[in-house]
Design a protein around this motif. Structure first.
Motif, PDB file in Angstrom:
ATOM      1  N   THR A 130       5.395   0.119   4.077  1.00  0.00           N
ATOM      2  CA  THR A 130       4.320   0.218   5.071  1.00  0.00           C
ATOM      3  C   THR A 130       3.796  -1.187   5.397  1.00  0.00           C
ATOM      4  N   LYS A 183       8.886  -0.722  -8.829  1.00  0.00           N
ATOM      5  CA  LYS A 183       8.195   0.533  -9.096  1.00  0.00           C
ATOM      6  C   LYS A 183       8.723   1.055 -10.431  1.00  0.00           C
ATOM      7  N   ARG A 216      15.003  -0.892  -2.294  1.00  0.00           N
ATOM      8  CA  ARG A 216      13.967  -1.311  -3.245  1.00  0.00           C
ATOM      9  C   ARG A 216      14.210  -0.690  -4.620  1.00  0.00           C
ATOM     10  N   LEU A 221       3.978  -5.763  -5.106  1.00  0.00           N
ATOM     11  CA  LEU A 221       5.058  -4.874  -4.686  1.00  0.00           C
ATOM     12  C   LEU A 221       5.239  -4.981  -3.165  1.00  0.00           C
ATOM     13  N   GLY A 235       0.261   2.106   2.432  1.00  0.00           N
ATOM     14  CA  GLY A 235       1.200   2.740   1.501  1.00  0.00           C
ATOM     15  C   GLY A 235       1.715   4.036   2.110  1.00  0.00           C
ATOM     16  N   ARG A 268      -2.908  -6.462 -13.285  1.00  0.00           N
ATOM     17  CA  ARG A 268      -1.812  -5.517 -13.058  1.00  0.00           C
ATOM     18  C   ARG A 268      -0.452  -6.141 -13.351  1.00  0.00           C
ATOM     19  N   TYR A 274       2.137   1.373 -13.867  1.00  0.00           N
ATOM     20  CA  TYR A 274       1.093   2.332 -13.487  1.00  0.00           C
ATOM     21  C   TYR A 274       0.304   2.756 -14.722  1.00  0.00           C
ATOM     22  N   MET A 307      -1.361   0.368  -3.355  1.00  0.00           N
ATOM     23  CA  MET A 307      -1.231   0.023  -1.929  1.00  0.00           C
ATOM     24  C   MET A 307      -1.276  -1.489  -1.776  1.00  0.00           C
ATOM     25  N   GLU A 328      -3.179  -6.713  -4.787  1.00  0.00           N
ATOM     26  CA  GLU A 328      -3.102  -5.453  -4.044  1.00  0.00           C
ATOM     27  C   GLU A 328      -4.182  -4.497  -4.494  1.00  0.00           C
ATOM     28  N   GLY A 376       5.655  -3.412  -0.144  1.00  0.00           N
ATOM     29  CA  GLY A 376       5.555  -2.081   0.452  1.00  0.00           C
ATOM     30  C   GLY A 376       6.311  -2.002   1.777  1.00  0.00           C
TER      31      GLY A 376
HETATM   32  C1  LIG Z   1       4.491   2.058  -3.682  1.00  0.00           C
HETATM   33  C2  LIG Z   1       3.504   0.948  -3.796  1.00  0.00           C
HETATM   34  C3  LIG Z   1       2.967   0.286  -2.669  1.00  0.00           C
HETATM   35  C4  LIG Z   1       3.232   0.745  -1.264  1.00  0.00           C
HETATM   36  O1  LIG Z   1       4.574   0.769  -0.906  1.00  0.00           O
HETATM   37  P1  LIG Z   1       5.062   1.631   0.337  1.00  0.00           P
HETATM   38  O2  LIG Z   1       6.520   1.381   0.388  1.00  0.00           O
HETATM   39  O3  LIG Z   1       4.344   1.140   1.531  1.00  0.00           O
HETATM   40  O4  LIG Z   1       4.719   3.051   0.017  1.00  0.00           O
HETATM   41  C5  LIG Z   1       2.136  -0.803  -2.876  1.00  0.00           C
HETATM   42  N1  LIG Z   1       1.803  -1.196  -4.114  1.00  0.00           N
HETATM   43  C6  LIG Z   1       2.268  -0.577  -5.222  1.00  0.00           C
HETATM   44  C7  LIG Z   1       1.873  -1.087  -6.553  1.00  0.00           C
HETATM   45  C8  LIG Z   1       3.109   0.516  -5.099  1.00  0.00           C
HETATM   46  O5  LIG Z   1       3.543   1.143  -6.181  1.00  0.00           O
END
Ligand SMILES: *Cc1c(COP(=O)(O)O)cnc(C)c1O
Length: 362
Positions: free
Chosen positions: A265, A201, A99, A261, A306, A191, A206, A241, A237, A263
Motif C-alpha cells: 500500500t 513479515k 515479499r 517493512l 496497509g 520494534r 509481531y 502499517m 511505522e 508495504g
Molecule cells: C504488512 C505490514 C505493513 C503493510 O504492508 P501492506 O503490504 O501495505 O499491507 C506495514 N508494516 C508492517 C509491520 C506490516 O506487517
C-alpha cells in the motif's frame, strides 16, 4: 503444478450478514497446503477442507519462530446495476509473493516461485468463490504462511516446512466510515533495528510488538508509533502499517533502511502521488520535526497505510506530554483521495491504468 483437490463433505453456511463479518475470525471451506523436505523440495500441493493441522510439540516453529506470512485480499468488483457483483480480482498479488520470498531469504526458509504460489491461490479462490463477500468494502482476506515443522528442539534452520494458505471473509474495516485513530508514540520498546528482521513479515516481530500495543491501550489509543531502535528519534511505522505525513503540502514517509517493512500500500501511495505530480519524499523524519510542524501549523495530515485498512487517518498523536490533534481529528483531503482511488481500483469502480489488478474468475 498438479494440485490435488479434496472438497469438503460438510460445507459451512456462508455468512449472509456481511456487515457482521468483522476481521479474521471466520474461515472459508478450504485451504491450500504444500510440504517441503530438504531432499525433495516442495511436494504434494493440495487443497483440502479447512481444519486443524497436526504438529509435533517439538515442531521447530513453536520454539524458535521460524515462520513468515503475507496478507492480501480478493475483491469482488461491483458492476453497476447488478446486485450480485462482477468478477473476483486480486491487487498486486505478485508483489506479496515476492515479499514472501524476501522474508524467506532472511529467515532461511525455502522460497516458493511466485507463479506457483499465485496458481495455488487462484485455485483456492475459485473453489471458495462464494466466500468472497459481495458488499462494498468487504473482501476475502488471504493469509499465506510458511513455517518449520521438523520435530527437533535444537536451534538450526528447519529441513521440513509447510506452506499453507487460508482465507477469511472480512467486513469493511471501518464499520462506521473512515474514522481517524489515536496513536501513542512508544519511547521505551522498539520494534526493529537495521540488521534485524523488521523488513520481513515474520511472527516474532509481531510478538515483540505486543507490549507496546498494551501500553498504547492503557492510554486509550489504538496503535503504536514506533521510533528507530538506536536514537529513538526517527519515525519508523505505526502498528502493522506504514506511515505518511503531509507537511506544507509535502508528502513524507520514512525511507526504507532495513527496519521498516516495505508495504505494498505504501508503494502504491508513492506511485499515485508521483503520478499526480505531488511532492513526495522518502527520508528520515524525526518525531521532533512532527511536533515542530504541529506547533507552527504546517502539519496537515497523518495517515497509516496497509492492506487491511488501506488508508487509516490519524487524528491524534501522543508523544510524552505533548498531545497533537491533527486536522481537527478529521480525514484529510489527500488521505480521502488516496482511499477513494485505491479502493476504486480494487473494487473495479475505477479503471486500473496502473496494471495492479489480476482477474481470478467470474
Ligand atoms: C504488512 C505490514 C505493513 C503493510 O504492508 P501492506 O503490504 O501495505 O499491507 C506495514 N508494516 C508492517 C509491520 C506490516 O506487517
Amino acid at each position: 503444478m498438479n494440485i490435488k483437490i479434496t472438497k469438503t463433505l460438510t460445507p459451512k453456511a456462508i455468512p449472509t450478514d456481511e456487515s457482521a463479518l468483522g476481521f479474521g475470525r471466520i474461515f472459508s471451506d478450504h485451504m491450500f497446503i504444500m510440504n517441503y523436505k530438504a531432499d525433495k523440495g516442495w511436494y504434494d500441493p493440495r487443497i483440502v477442507p479447512f481444519g486443524d493441522i497436526s504438529l509435533s510439540p517439538a515442531a521447530m516453529v513453536l520454539h524458535y519462530s521460524q515462520t513468515i506470512f503475507e496478507g492480501l485480499k480478493a475483491y469482488r468488483t461491483q458492476t453497476s446495476g447488478s446486485s450480485d457483483g462482477g468478477k473476483i480480482q486480486l491487487f498486486r498479488a505478485r508483489d506479496n509473493f515476492k515479499r514472501m520470498n524476501l522474508s524467506a531469504r532472511r529467515m532461511v526458509i525455502p522460497e516458493i516461485p511466485e507463479d506457483i504460489a499465485i496458481e495455488a491461490l487462484k485455485e483456492l479462490i475459485k473453489l471458495d468463490r462464494e466466500w468472497v463477500p459481495k458488499s462494498d468494502g468487504a473482501s476475502l482476506y488471504i493469509r499465506p504462511f510458511i513455517f518449520a515443522a521438523d520435530p527437533f528442539i535444537g536451534v538450526r534452520p528447519g529441513s521440513e516446512y509447510m506452506f499453507v494458505i487460508i482465507t477469511s471473509p472480512s467486513g469493511p474495516y471501518y464499520a462506521t466510515g473512515l474514522n481517524p485513530v489515536g496513536i501513542y508514540v512508544e519511547e521505551n520498546y522498539v520494534r526493529a533495528v537495521k540488521g534485524g528482521t523488521g523488513y520481513t513479515k515474520t511472527g516474532g516481530n509481531y510478538a515483540a510488538s505486543l507490549a507496546g500495543q498494551v501500553e498504547a491501550q492503557k492510554h486509550n489509543l489504538a496503535q503504536v508509533l514506533w521510533l528507530d531502535g538506536i536514537e529513538r528519534k526517527y519515525i519508523e511505522e505505526v502498528g502493522a502499517m506504514n506511515i505518511f505525513f503531509v507537511i506544507n503540502n509535502e508528502i513524507i514517509t520514512p525511507e526504507l533502511q532495513g527496519s521498516v517493512l516495505e508495504g505494498i500500500t505504501r508503494k502504491s501511495v508513492l506511485e499515485l502521488c508521483r503520478k499526480w505530480d505531488m511532492k513526495v519524499t522518502e527520508r528520515k523524519i524525526s518525531i521532533q520535526e512532527i511536533a515542530d510542524a504541529y506547533k507552527n501549523g504546517t502539519l496537515q495530515e497523518v495517515f497509516g497505510t496497509g492492506t487491511a485498512a488501506v488508508i487509516s487517518p490519524v487524528g491524534f498523536l501522543k508523544w510524552g506530554e505533548l498531545a497533537m490533534e491533527i486536522n481537527n481529528n478529521k480525514i484529510g483531503e489527500i488521505s480521502a483521495k488516496l482511499y477513494q482511488t485505491l479502493t476504486g481500483i480494487q473494487y473495479g469502480k475505477i479503471v486500473d491504468d496502473m496494471g495492479w489488478t489480476m482477474e481470478v474468475c467470474d
